[in-house]
Design a protein around this motif. Structure first.
Motif, PDB file in Angstrom:
ATOM      1  N   SER A   1       0.859  -1.192   0.000  1.00  0.00           N
ATOM      2  CA  SER A   1       0.000   0.000   0.000  1.00  0.00           C
ATOM      3  C   SER A   1       0.887   1.232   0.000  1.00  0.00           C
TER       4      SER A   1
ATOM      5  N   ASP B   1      -8.405  -1.674  -4.097  1.00  0.00           N
ATOM      6  CA  ASP B   1      -8.979  -1.128  -2.873  1.00  0.00           C
ATOM      7  C   ASP B   1      -8.037  -1.173  -1.676  1.00  0.00           C
ATOM      8  N   THR B   2      -7.005  -2.013  -1.695  1.00  0.00           N
ATOM      9  CA  THR B   2      -6.079  -2.122  -0.563  1.00  0.00           C
ATOM     10  C   THR B   2      -4.782  -1.340  -0.774  1.00  0.00           C
TER      11      THR B   2
ATOM     12  N   ASN C   1      -4.330   1.942  -0.907  1.00  0.00           N
ATOM     13  CA  ASN C   1      -4.307   3.290  -0.327  1.00  0.00           C
ATOM     14  C   ASN C   1      -3.912   4.319  -1.392  1.00  0.00           C
TER      15      ASN C   1
ATOM     16  N   ALA D   1      -3.054   8.212  -0.883  1.00  0.00           N
ATOM     17  CA  ALA D   1      -1.747   8.607  -0.355  1.00  0.00           C
ATOM     18  C   ALA D   1      -0.771   8.940  -1.475  1.00  0.00           C
TER      19      ALA D   1
END
Length: 499
Positions: free
Chosen positions: A116, A275-276, A278, A281
């Motif tokens: 992520s 979706d995982t 991030n 960021a």
């Protein structure tokens, strides 16, 4: 903090090709894979498993020999799910072994864990033992692929109501199955189970199958499916799926029909596995289906230094094109020269029968206003087709009347995904109908269909016009300025006599 030239998230076709390409350019590369083994969706739940399942089903069922021995012919009378799984496991082990060897040989580092973003150039990797590792790179490539779309209204149980990933783990072959979704994945699995003599019903809200394929090819394909008693409920929507006592499943259709079957496969779309990651960021966002937007020439996202390739960027979502996208993205990411991907690529659908296509469809020719002519060859017209017992299958070639260039090749039938590459080469090299008329093909082969289809078109188009000096006009594109190639037949005859 570990520093790399390129971090690749995902080890499917796009990820592995990108990693190896960057490594061959002497770059320090890290591949992050959250699955149990490298290979991604393509190796473990997608391309390789489905094609292995198809080949096993055709071999054990004796499908290819039924043209000679009748529809009741079977190589193995009782085919079990274990028969299908045994060959699948052998194939997957081989694929993983080859990929791990490629990584080792090219000194590509890989780590198992969930990646992520921390920032646009830094990622954290959560390993299985709860250790958190932070890594950074000059460039990052996202090749995370997709997973099946699973709406909450469908009562998935992994046994009688499944998605395409779960289908590979079935413990028995159903006698009847309903497939919701007539896209590529749905049609491939539907026809595989039909070859295993299951009663198959396909439901899709669209009025026609595979609307991006040449209509004449789809019509031939649809006829073959209906001929073996597959039910195609097109233009109809599955409204409800419910479990019945005794292990059966009922699918209610918006037309009022209710179909009861042993199993339901839901194959109506896939979503990007983003979706995982991030994404915020890194300053990225995905669309409603989890897919990322990229520059189609460089595969760079809206954030400089972050790239995406493969199924996560959407159409065409093929293993073959994903590999090329990954290779191009890696070259751009590390500052190497990268050519724009070829305009025309082959699209393969591994249904029973296969479909493969490259270039423009007849419908696209009409939309663009390009005068054209078609040539058709049916596999039963070839000696090889007769030897193989083929009573179906055809090859369609589309030529420009103005330039005589091949602009589309479309195949349905046995070996279509292999045969299409002859047409692909001629198309990308700007070959004309004369190539097929004047060249010799091995006999007997299915490739001889190119000669038959070429002659079929040539007979309608007429011979290429020549002026009195024996010059021939060649247009590189339909809108290009013509150039003249002097053939000077008399001069060539003199040269031949001197020899």
């Amino acid at each position: 903090m570990h520093q790399y030239d390129l971090i690749v998230v995902g080890s499917g076709p796009a990820g592995r090709r990108a990693a190896i390409q960057a490594a061959k350019l002497d770059k320090k590369v890290l591949v992050v894979e959250q699955g149990r083994r490298v290979g991604g969706v393509s190796v473990h739940t997608g391309t390789i498993p489905s094609k292995t399942l198809r080949e096993t089903a055709l071999n054990l069922s004796g499908w290819r020999e039924r043209g000679f021995y009748g529809r009741s012919y079977r190589v193995k009378q009782e085919i079990s799910a274990e028969d299908l799984r045994r060959r699948l496991l052998i194939t997957l082990d081989h694929e993983v072994d080859v990929l791990e060897h490629q990584f080792a040989r090219n000194r590509v580092q890989h780590i198992r864990g969930k990646a992520s973003f921390v920032s646009k150039d830094t990622m954290q990797i959560a390993k299985d033992d709860d250790e958190i590792v932070q890594v950074s790179a000059k460039s990052i490539l996202l090749a995370v692929g997709t997973r099946p779309y699973r709406p909450t209204s469908i009562p998935f149980d992994g046994k009688t109501v499944l998605d395409s990933d779960e289908l590979l783990e079935v413990h028995s072959i159903p006698r009847s199955i309903v497939v919701i979704g007539a896209g590529v994945i749905g049609i491939e699995y539907a026809t595989i189970f039909s070859a295993l003599d299951a009663a198959v019903t396909v439901i899709d809200p669209k009025p026609a199958l595979l609307d991006f394929i040449d209509k004449e090819i789809v019509e031939d394909f649809t006829y073959q499916l209906r001929d073996r008693n597959m039910k195609l409920l097109l233009g109809q929507k599955a409204e409800k799926v419910e479990h019945l006592p005794g292990g059966k499943v009922c699918v209610s259709v918006d037309t009022g029909r209710k179909i009861i079957a042993d199993m339901v496969l839901y194959a109506a779309g896939r979503v990007g596995a983003t979706d995982t990651l991030n994404l915020p960021a890194a300053g990225l966002d995905a669309d409603s289906r989890g897919r990322l937007r990229v520059n189609p020439e460089t595969f760079e996202t809206s954030v400089p230094g972050i790239y995406a390739a493969g199924d996560v960027v959407g159409f065409p979502s093929l293993a073959s094109t994903s590999m090329e996208q990954g290779r191009i993205a890696a070259r751009v990411a590390v500052g190497a020269i990268a050519k724009e991907p070829q305009k025309y690529f082959p699209y393969g659908i591994y249904a029973v029968p296969e479909i493969s296509t490259c270039g423009l469809t007849e419908e696209e020719m009409k939309e663009r206003g390009i005068p054209y002519e078609c040539g058709i060859a049916r596999f039963r017209e070839t000696s090889r087709g007769h030897i193989m017992g083929l009573d179906s299958g055809l090859l369609k070639l589309i030529f420009s009347l103005k330039t005589r260039r091949l602009l589309g090749v479309h195949v349905v039938g046995e070996g279509a995904t292999e045969l299409v590459h002859i047409g692909q080469a001629v198309l990308n090299l700007k070959g004309t109908v004369e190539y097929f008329v004047e060249n010799t093909f091995n006999y007997p082969t299915l490739a001889e269909a190119y000669k038959i289809a070429g002659l079929d078109a040539w007979n309608r188009m007429g011979e290429k016009p020549r002026d009195e000096t024996s010059s021939e006009t060649v247009n590189l594109t339909d809108n290009a300025t013509p150039t003249t190639v002097e053939t000077k037949i008399t001069t060539e005859k003199k040269k031949a006599s001197l020899k």
